[in-house]
Design an enzyme around this catalytic site. Structure first.
Site, PDB file in Angstrom:
ATOM      1  N   HIS A 119      56.354  53.178  35.403  1.00  0.00           N
ATOM      2  CA  HIS A 119      55.158  52.774  36.156  1.00  0.00           C
ATOM      3  C   HIS A 119      55.523  52.208  37.517  1.00  0.00           C
ATOM      4  O   HIS A 119      56.671  51.855  37.776  1.00  0.00           O
ATOM      5  CB  HIS A 119      54.320  51.779  35.353  1.00  0.00           C
ATOM      6  CG  HIS A 119      54.949  50.435  35.133  1.00  0.00           C
ATOM      7  ND1 HIS A 119      54.964  49.443  36.086  1.00  0.00           N
ATOM      8  CD2 HIS A 119      55.577  49.913  34.050  1.00  0.00           C
ATOM      9  CE1 HIS A 119      55.566  48.367  35.601  1.00  0.00           C
ATOM     10  NE2 HIS A 119      55.954  48.632  34.366  1.00  0.00           N
ATOM     11  N   CYS A 135      60.057  48.087  30.580  1.00  0.00           N
ATOM     12  CA  CYS A 135      59.618  49.355  31.177  1.00  0.00           C
ATOM     13  C   CYS A 135      60.577  49.788  32.289  1.00  0.00           C
ATOM     14  O   CYS A 135      61.492  49.057  32.663  1.00  0.00           O
ATOM     15  CB  CYS A 135      58.218  49.196  31.757  1.00  0.00           C
ATOM     16  SG  CYS A 135      56.921  49.102  30.506  1.00  0.00           S
TER      17      CYS A 135
END
Length: 160
Positions: A119, A135
């Site tokens: 992301h 992440c």
């Protein structure tokens, strides 16, 4: 499917491969706590994954996501200053699912249930060093480029 993505934790890079050759390489930021698969660890899971979902196509750069949904906000200096400790998920999301039962799929090591994404993040966030909660963070413009070339099902290998 010809292409694949390789994330190298030691180098803090993400490389997109097509036809056996590297076609794009980006600096990333992975888990501050290093590599690991266990739920709640804050680590980036290793092994073979696939892109399960693509979220945010067409959203403006800096779109803020909560629970994988756009909030209607676009990150700016004022919003960032109001929430300095927030782990911003911006612009696009490539949600990963593990392919290896017992390693990154199922039980307490399930990448999908851990909500591990590729992301976007604020432009001021460091790249090339581990700073995320597990992440894989990218610069927003780089993420858009990658997102546009990444179909659902594309293989993503994460290794040390």
């Amino acid at each position: 499917m010809d292409g694949r993505i390789l994330v190298e934790l030691a180098r803090q890079t993400l490389t997109r491969w097509e036809g056996g050759r590297a076609v794009a390489r980006y600096a990333v930021s992975t888990g501050r706590n290093g590599a690991g698969e266990r739920n709640g660890s804050g680590c980036t899971p290793r092994g073979l994954h696939r892109v399960r979902m693509r979220i945010g196509e067409g959203c403006p750069v800096g779109t803020v996501f909560r629970g994988r949904r756009p909030t209607g906000e676009i990150l700016d200096d004022e919003l960032a200053a109001a929430y300095p400790e927030r782990d911003w998920i911006l612009t696009r999301i490539l949600w990963l699912t593990g392919c290896e039962p017992g390693i990154n799929r199922g039980g307490c090591v399930d990448t999908l249930r851990r909500y591990i994404y590729i992301h976007g993040c604020p432009d001021a966030a460091p790249m090339g060093e581990p700073c995320s909660h597990g992440c894989i963070r990218m610069r927003n413009r780089d993420l858009i480029e990658l997102f546009d070339q990444t179909p659902i099902g594309m293989l993503v290998e994460i290794r040390n």
